[in-house]
Design an enzyme around this catalytic site. Structure first.
Site, PDB file in Angstrom:
ATOM      1  N   HIS A  71       0.818  -1.217   0.000  1.00 56.54           N
ATOM      2  CA  HIS A  71       0.000   0.000   0.000  1.00 56.54           C
ATOM      3  C   HIS A  71       0.851   1.267   0.000  1.00 56.54           C
ATOM      4  CE1 HIS A  71       0.161  -0.191   4.528  1.00 56.54           C
ATOM      5  NE2 HIS A  71       0.095   1.111   4.409  1.00 56.54           N
ATOM      6  N   ASP A 109       1.262  -7.713   2.378  1.00 58.68           N
ATOM      7  CA  ASP A 109       1.320  -6.279   2.074  1.00 58.68           C
ATOM      8  C   ASP A 109       2.769  -5.807   1.879  1.00 58.68           C
ATOM      9  OD1 ASP A 109       0.910  -3.577   1.817  1.00 58.68           O
ATOM     10  OD2 ASP A 109      -0.376  -3.387   3.579  1.00 58.68           O
ATOM     11  N   SER A 162       4.067   2.229   8.326  1.00 64.43           N
ATOM     12  CA  SER A 162       3.867   1.247   7.272  1.00 64.43           C
ATOM     13  C   SER A 162       5.171   1.050   6.530  1.00 64.43           C
ATOM     14  CB  SER A 162       2.804   1.721   6.300  1.00 64.43           C
ATOM     15  OG  SER A 162       1.552   1.370   6.775  1.00 64.43           O
TER      16      SER A 162
HETATM   17  N1  ARG Z   1      -4.544   0.248   7.696  1.00 66.06           N
HETATM   18  C1  ARG Z   1      -3.236   0.193   7.122  1.00 66.06           C
HETATM   19  C2  ARG Z   1      -2.615   1.589   7.100  1.00 66.06           C
HETATM   20  O1  ARG Z   1      -3.072   2.457   7.755  1.00 66.06           O
HETATM   21  C3  ARG Z   1      -3.248  -0.428   5.780  1.00 66.06           C
HETATM   22  C4  ARG Z   1      -3.881   0.386   4.712  1.00 66.06           C
HETATM   23  C5  ARG Z   1      -3.832  -0.244   3.370  1.00 66.06           C
HETATM   24  N2  ARG Z   1      -4.828  -1.253   3.176  1.00 66.06           N
HETATM   25  C6  ARG Z   1      -6.108  -1.000   2.791  1.00 66.06           C
HETATM   26  N3  ARG Z   1      -6.932  -2.003   2.662  1.00 66.06           N
HETATM   27  N4  ARG Z   1      -6.522   0.214   2.490  1.00 66.06           N
HETATM   28  O2  ARG Z   1      -1.945   2.025   6.210  1.00 66.06           O
HETATM   29  N1  GLU Z   2      -1.027   1.192   7.751  1.00 66.03           N
HETATM   30  C1  GLU Z   2      -0.421   2.305   8.385  1.00 66.03           C
HETATM   31  C2  GLU Z   2       0.417   3.216   7.495  1.00 66.03           C
HETATM   32  O1  GLU Z   2       0.212   3.391   6.357  1.00 66.03           O
HETATM   33  C3  GLU Z   2       0.490   1.813   9.435  1.00 66.03           C
HETATM   34  C4  GLU Z   2      -0.263   1.129  10.389  1.00 66.03           C
HETATM   35  C5  GLU Z   2      -0.754   2.029  11.454  1.00 66.03           C
HETATM   36  O2  GLU Z   2      -1.298   3.111  11.227  1.00 66.03           O
HETATM   37  O3  GLU Z   2      -0.512   1.541  12.526  1.00 66.03           O
HETATM   38  O4  GLU Z   2       1.301   3.885   7.913  1.00 66.03           O
END
Ligand code: ARG
Ligand code: GLU
Length: 723
Positions: free
Chosen positions: A86, A222, A653
Site C-alpha cells: 500500500h 502487504d 507502514s
Molecule cells: N490500515 C493500514 C494503514 O493504515 C493499511 C492500509 C492499506 N490497506 C487498505 N486495505 N486500504 O496504512
Molecule cells: N497502515 C499504516 C500506514 O500506512 C500503518 C499502520 C498504522 O497506522 O498503525 O502507515
C-alpha cells in the site's frame, strides 16, 4: 504512615496509567540513556549503539523515509528496498494500464534493466540527529506572543542551518518535539531515483481489502520492492539511465527463524502524528464532534466512488488509490471511537488530570506556573468546537470535489501573474501543467459530478448559514434547491473538467489564460467558498488554535515536571523512532483470546473465488495444495502475519520488525481494530501492531513470482536454529 500509604496508592495508579510497558516511540539517539537497559531485560541481544550510532554503521543506516509518507528498509548490498504494497501502490498504479495491469497481476523486474522509474518518488536516510533545543530557544521569553516566539525560533533555526556541518548533497531539518519544548536537528540524504522492482498481485498484497483492514486475524502479503539508484560516486542524483544501484552503508540481514511468544521485537521507522498528551476535553471533542462528522462525509464519498468503481474497470483503476486513502482513515476513525469508548479514554484522561491538579495545587511554585493550564485548555477547546467542525467540513468536502482541485491549480497561475507578472507566471506554468497532467489521468468527470451533488448537499444542509458561501446559495436557488440539477449546471457551465480543453487553454498567451481563469464560474465559486472559510472560520479559529498550541506546550512541560516518575516520549512527528515490545496475542473481548500468528491455511479459509476482496491467484492455491513452501515453511505450515505489542502509527507502514539480534523478521503494515486508538490513548492489553512474516514475503518472491534472483541478493540467517 498515611503518607506512605498515599504514596503507594499513587505509585500503583501511575504504574497502571503512566508507566506502561511497550508504550513509546523513542528517539534513536536517546536509547542508550532511556531504554537500553529495559530492552536488554526484555531479551535484546544487541546494544543501543548497534541501533543508532554516528561513529560506525548501525541499523539506522538501513532505514529510509519512503516518499515522506511511509518507511522502507534496505535489504541487500545493491540497494534493494522493502516497503508495503500500500506504500508502493501509487507507483504500481502509475505504471498500470488495462493492458498491463500490475495492480491485478503484480509486477516483477527479472533484471535491473526492467526496473521502472518513478519521477516523484524519493527516499531519505537519516545521517545524524542532534539536540539543538538551547540554540533554537535562545532569546525566546515567556512574554512573547506566539508569532514573536515563532519568528525568533525561525531566525535561530536559520542560523543553525547555515552553521551546520554537512556535505553539498545533504539537507538539514529542524523539528519541534514535546509540543515545542525541545528541538532536534537532522542531517539527511535524499535519493530521487527509486525504481519499482516488484509487487505481488493485489489479491495477495491487499488480500482482504477493506473488510480485513485494521483487523486481526489478518492474512495479507502487504509488500512491494524498489531499488535505490545513485550516481557513479554512490551519491544522490536525479533519475538517469546511467545511474547505478546504490551501495548502502548498511543492509538488514534476514532471519528465517521467525518469532515465538514473548520474543523481543522492535520496529524502526517514521510514525507520522500522534496526540498522546491531549486534555480530556480534546479527546471528548474528537469522539463527539470531529470523528463522527468526518466519518459521515466519507460514508458519502465512498458510496459514490463504489458505485462507479464496481461497474467501470477504467474508473476502478483511476480511483483505486483515492479509494484506499479515503477508506483507510474512515475505518480507522471508527475503530478509534470504539476503542476510546470501550476503555473510557476520556475518563482515564480525567483521572490523570485530577491527579495532576492535586499535585500542582499542593506545591506553591507549581501552582503559580501551572495552576490554570487545564482550565485554560478547557475554555479554549470549548471555543474551538464549532470552528473545528466547520474546518473539518470544509477540508473534507473541498478536497473531494475534484473540480475545485482543478480550479485551485488554475488559480495559482492567476496569483503568480498578479504577484510576479509574466516572469512569475512562466515559472509556475510548467509545475501546474505537470500536476494537472497526472491529475487528469485519474479523473472522471462523471464520478465528480455525482460527488459534487452529494457533498454540496452536506455542505449546505449540515452547516450554519454563516459558514456557507452566498454565491452557492444563489446558484442553488436558481436550481430550485435541487443539488443534482445544480451540479449538472456547474459542469455544463465550465470546460475545465475536460483535459484537452485545459491543455489548449494553457498553450495560449498568459494574459488570455489569466483572463479566462479569472472569469471561470467554478473558479469564482471556489474562491467564494474559500473566502467564507477564511473569514468566518480561519480568522476565528487561528487565534484560538495559537492559544491552544501555547497551552499544550505549557501542559506538556508541566506533565514532565509534575510526573517526574514517568519516562516521557515525544508525540510522533514523521521523524525516525524506535518502538519495542514482545510478541503476544490479546483478548479483544471477554472470553476470546487471539493468537499471535496466522498461516496460509487461514488465507485459504478466507478464499472466495471471484470476490473483489478475497479472491486468490491460481498459482498461490496450487503452491498451497502442494505444500511447496521450500525453506520458508515450518512444520508443514507457512507463516503469513503476526502481531506484537509495538507502539506504531501511520507512517510506520513498511517499517522493519527486527528480532533481538536486529535481523529482519517482519514488515509492519497495520494495527488491530481494538487498538487503533493508540495514537491518543495507548493500552498495552489491546494495542498490537500487525506485521507480514518475512518468510511469507520471501516465499511470494521466490516460489510464487519466480524472482529468486532477488532472494539471492539478500543475507539470510538463522540466529535461533543454526548458530
Ligand atoms: N490500515 C493500514 C494503514 O493504515 C493499511 C492500509 C492499506 N490497506 C487498505 N486495505 N486500504 O496504512
Ligand atoms: N497502515 C499504516 C500506514 O500506512 C500503518 C499502520 C498504522 O497506522 O498503525 O502507515
Amino acid at each position: 504512615m498515611k503518607s506512605i500509604k498515599v504514596f503507594v496508592l499513587f505509585g500503583l495508579l501511575f504504574i497502571r496509567t503512566l508507566a506502561l510497558a511497550d508504550e513509546g516511540m523513542w528517539l534513536p539517539l536517546l536509547l542508550a540513556k532511556l531504554n537500553e537497559k529495559e530492552m536488554r531485560g526484555m531479551g535484546m541481544k544487541i546494544t543501543a549503539e548497534d541501533i543508532y550510532s554516528i561513529n560506525k554503521s548501525s541499523l539506522k543506516d538501513a532505514i529510509v523515509s519512503f516518499g515522506g509518507f511511509c518507511t522502507g528498509e534496505v535489504i541487500s548490498s545493491q540497494g534493494l528496498l522493502l516497503t508495503n504494497h500500500h506504500c508502493g501502490f501509487g507507483a504500481i498504479q502509475s505504471h498500470t494500464t488495462l493492458q498491463n495491469n500490475y495492480i491485478d497481476n503484480g509486477f516483477w523486474a527479472m533484471s535491473t534493466k526492467d526496473e521502472l522509474p518513478n519521477p516523484n518518488l524519493f527516499v531519505t536516510f537519516i545521517i545524524r540527529i542532534d539536540d539543538v533545543t538551547s540554540a533554537v530557544l535562545n532569546g525566546v521569553t515567556g512574554g512573547m506572543t506566539e508569532s514573536e516566539r515563532q519568528s525568533q525560533i525561525d531566525k535561530n533555526i536559520n542560523t543553525l542551518r547555515n552553521a551546520a556541518k554537512r556535505e553539498a548533497y545533504q539537507d538539514i531539518l529542524v523539528r519541534p518535539f514535546f509540543e515545542g519544548n525541545q528541538y532536534y536537528l537532522f542531517v539527511t540524504e535524499t535519493y530521487r531515483d527509486v525504481r519499482l522492482v516488484g509487487a505481488p498481485p493485489s489479491s495477495i498484497g491487499n488480500f482482504g481489502k477493506d473488510t480485513d483492514n485494521w483487523m486481526w486475524p489478518r492474512h495479507t502479503g502487504d509488500f512491494s520492492m524498489f531499488r535505490i539508484y545513485a550516481d557513479k560516486n554512490n551519491k544522490p542524483a536525479a533519475y538517469s539511465p546511467d545511474n547505478v544501484p546504490y551501495k548502502p552503508k548498511r543492509s538488514l540481514s534476514i532471519s528465517l527463524d521467525g518469532v515465538s511468544q514473548d520474543d523481543f521485537t522492535m520496529v524502526f521507522g517514521f510514525p507520522g502524528r500522534t496526540n498522546q498528551y491531549l486534555p480530556a476535553v480534546a479527546v471528548e471533542q474528537l469522539i463527539e464532534v470531529n470523528n463522527p462528522a468526518k466519518i459521515k462525509i466519507r460514508d458519502q464519498v465512498l458510496s459514490v466512488m463504489d458505485a462507479y468503481m464496481r461497474t467501470d474497470d477504467q474508473i476502478k483503476i483511476q480511483y483505486a488509490a483515492k479509494w484506499a486513502s479515503v477508506s483507510n482513515a474512515w475505518k480507522k476513525w471508527q475503530g478509534e471511537l470504539l476503542g476510546l469508548t470501550r476503555v473510557d479514554g476520556v475518563g482515564r484522561k480525567k483521572k490523570l488530570e485530577t491527579e495532576f491538579q492535586n499535585r500542582v495545587n499542593a506545591n506553591p511554585e507549581l501552582k503559580s506556573k501551572y495552576g490554570t493550564v487545564l482550565s485554560d485548555l478547557n475554555k479554549a477547546y470549548d471555543e474551538l468546537k464549532s470552528y473545528g467542525l466547520a474546518r473539518d467540513y470544509y477540508t473534507e468536502i473541498i478536497s473531494r470535489i475534484e473540480l475545485f482541485t482543478i480550479a485551485a491549480q488554475l488559480n495559482m497561475l492567476v496569483a503568480a501573474f498578479d504577484n510576479d507578472g509574466q516572469g512569475g507566471y512562466n515559472t509556475r506554468l510548467p509545475q501546474i501543467k505537470s500536476r494537472l497532467a497526472s491529475f487528469y489521468g485519474d479523473y472522471s468527470p462523471v464520478v465528480d459530478q455525482k460527488m459534487t451533488a452529494v457533498l454540496l448537499t452536506l455542505y449546505v444542509n449540515d452547516q450554519d448559514e454563516k459558514f456557507r458561501s452566498k454565491l452557492l446559495n444563489e446558484k442553488l436557488k436558481a436550481h430550485q434547491g435541487d443539488f443534482e440539477k445544480l451540479s449538472k449546471a456547474l459542469f455544463a457551465e465550465t470546460d475545465i473538467d475536460d483535459k484537452q480543453h485545459t491543455v489548449n487553454l494553457l498553450d495560449k498567451p498568459a494574459k488570455e489564460v489569466v483572463e479566462s481563469i479569472r472569469n471561470n464560474s467554478i473558479v469564482l465559486l471556489f474562491l467564494d467558498m474559500q473566502n467564507v472559510f477564511q473569514n468566518q472560520v480561519q480568522q476565528n479559529l487561528n487565534p484560538i488554535q495559537d492559544r491552544i498550541n501555547a497551552l499544550q506546550r505549557t501542559y506538556m512541560a508541566a506533565q514532565m515536571e509534575v510526573f517526574k516518575e514517568k519516562r516521557f516520549y515525544p508525540d510522533a512527528n514523521s521523524t525516525l523512532r524506535l518502538t519495542y515490545g514482545k510478541v503476544d496475542g490479546y483478548v479483544p473481548r471477554d472470553g476470546i483470546r487471539f493468537d499471535y500468528y496466522s498461516y496460509l491455511d487461514g488465507v485459504m479459509e478466507k478464499y472466495k473465488p471471484g470476490d473483489y476482496e478475497f479472491d486468490l491467484p491460481a498459482k498461490l492455491i496450487d503452491l498451497y495444495k502442494k505444500k511447496d513452501y521450500g525453506q520458508y515453511g515450518v512444520y508443514g505450515k507457512l507463516p503469513v502475519n503476526f502481531i506484537a505489542a509495538n507502539h506504531t502509527s501511520g507512517g510506520n507502514s513498511g517499517s522493519p520488525a527486527l528480532d533481538a539480534w536486529g535481523n529482519l523478521v517482519g514488515l509492519n503494515f497495520d494495527r488491530v481494530w481494538e487498538g487503533t486508538m493508540s495514537d491518543i490513548n495507548y493500552d498495552p492489553s489491546i494495542c498490537r501492531n500487525i506485521m507480514v512474516d518475512i518468510r511469507y514475503i520471501l516465499f511470494i518472491v521466490d516460489k510464487y513470482a519466480g524472482a529468486g534472483h532477488l532472494v539471492n541478493e539478500m543475507n539470510l540467517v538463522r540466529p535461533k536454529t543454526k548458530k
